[in-house]
Design an enzyme around this catalytic site. Sequence first.
Site, PDB file in Angstrom:
ATOM      1  N   SER A   8       0.853  -1.237  -0.085  1.00 40.90           N
ATOM      2  CA  SER A   8       0.074   0.246  -0.048  1.00 40.90           C
ATOM      3  C   SER A   8       0.940   1.400  -0.003  1.00 40.90           C
ATOM      4  O   SER A   8       1.824   1.236   0.391  1.00 40.90           O
ATOM      5  CB  SER A   8      -0.991   0.150   1.109  1.00 40.90           C
ATOM      6  OG  SER A   8      -1.671   1.253   1.281  1.00 40.90           O
ATOM      7  N   LYS A  13      -3.713   4.329   5.767  1.00 35.86           N
ATOM      8  CA  LYS A  13      -3.926   2.680   5.876  1.00 35.86           C
ATOM      9  C   LYS A  13      -2.541   2.054   6.525  1.00 35.86           C
ATOM     10  O   LYS A  13      -2.651   1.284   7.135  1.00 35.86           O
ATOM     11  CB  LYS A  13      -4.170   2.179   4.474  1.00 35.86           C
ATOM     12  CG  LYS A  13      -4.651   0.889   4.500  1.00 35.86           C
ATOM     13  CD  LYS A  13      -4.831   0.496   2.924  1.00 35.86           C
ATOM     14  CE  LYS A  13      -6.131   1.058   2.571  1.00 35.86           C
ATOM     15  NZ  LYS A  13      -6.288   0.653   1.207  1.00 35.86           N
ATOM     16  N   ASP A  69      -7.842  -4.182   0.047  1.00 33.99           N
ATOM     17  CA  ASP A  69      -8.590  -3.401  -0.801  1.00 33.99           C
ATOM     18  C   ASP A  69     -10.012  -3.223  -0.376  1.00 33.99           C
ATOM     19  O   ASP A  69     -10.433  -3.936   0.231  1.00 33.99           O
ATOM     20  CB  ASP A  69      -8.691  -3.907  -2.251  1.00 33.99           C
ATOM     21  CG  ASP A  69      -9.180  -2.786  -3.392  1.00 33.99           C
ATOM     22  OD1 ASP A  69      -8.330  -1.904  -3.344  1.00 33.99           O
ATOM     23  OD2 ASP A  69     -10.179  -2.848  -3.919  1.00 33.99           O
ATOM     24  N   ARG A 183     -11.205  -3.008   8.643  1.00 29.73           N
ATOM     25  CA  ARG A 183      -9.988  -3.619   8.380  1.00 29.73           C
ATOM     26  C   ARG A 183      -9.665  -4.518   9.744  1.00 29.73           C
ATOM     27  O   ARG A 183      -8.748  -5.358   9.358  1.00 29.73           O
ATOM     28  CB  ARG A 183      -9.073  -2.501   8.142  1.00 29.73           C
ATOM     29  CG  ARG A 183      -7.691  -2.766   7.448  1.00 29.73           C
ATOM     30  CD  ARG A 183      -7.138  -1.481   6.983  1.00 29.73           C
ATOM     31  NE  ARG A 183      -7.901  -1.090   5.914  1.00 29.73           N
ATOM     32  CZ  ARG A 183      -8.177   0.291   5.841  1.00 29.73           C
ATOM     33  NH1 ARG A 183      -8.334   1.100   6.698  1.00 29.73           N
ATOM     34  NH2 ARG A 183      -8.981   0.747   4.599  1.00 29.73           N
TER      35      ARG A 183
END
Length: 200
Positions: A8, A13, A69, A183
């Site tokens: 990433s 994130k 994703d 997440r």
Amino acid sequence: MKRVVLASGNAGKLKEMGELLAGLDWQVLPQHELGVEDVPETGLSFVENALIKARHACRVTGLPALADDSGLIVDALGGAPGLHSARYAGEPSNAAANIAKLLDALRDVPAERRTARFYSVIVLLRHAEDPQPLICEGSWEGRVLDAPRGEAGFGYDPVFFDVTHALSAAQMPAGLKNALSHRGMALRELARKLADRPAG
């Protein structure tokens, strides 16, 4: 300690996943530290895009790769912004512009119809040709506010409202957000699967 590349380029994130992965016996290396550039996300689903990113990072580094994703799925918009969440308002990715476009699209939608969820797919590949990737998912239900609230988090967090806690994702302490988030759910599922099948 196993070295794993995190596929990433999103700073928010990377920070969040670093906190969530702290309990694993891994050295998690952001892809930019290993010279891995972002790869075009040409998949037609979240899982396809996650696999594209992980496979690319594996090929470049020769290390196992973890990729996420994720996106915001808004029912009143037929699932948009969905796969296009990061670049909903166009290139380059801009969180404030994305939020502005989302709020404009929902300006005439009443609160009870602004239901939405954050959705995440996380994949772990042991190598680029891994025929059995670990694939984990998580979903966080909420609704879209009519104006941003809070200063923490990233992306759509200021307009994503958790009804149970009566807070936007951007108003939550990191520990609470990680406990509730899409997440966080996916990474906890990953930890359970790793306990059954080591990723080495």
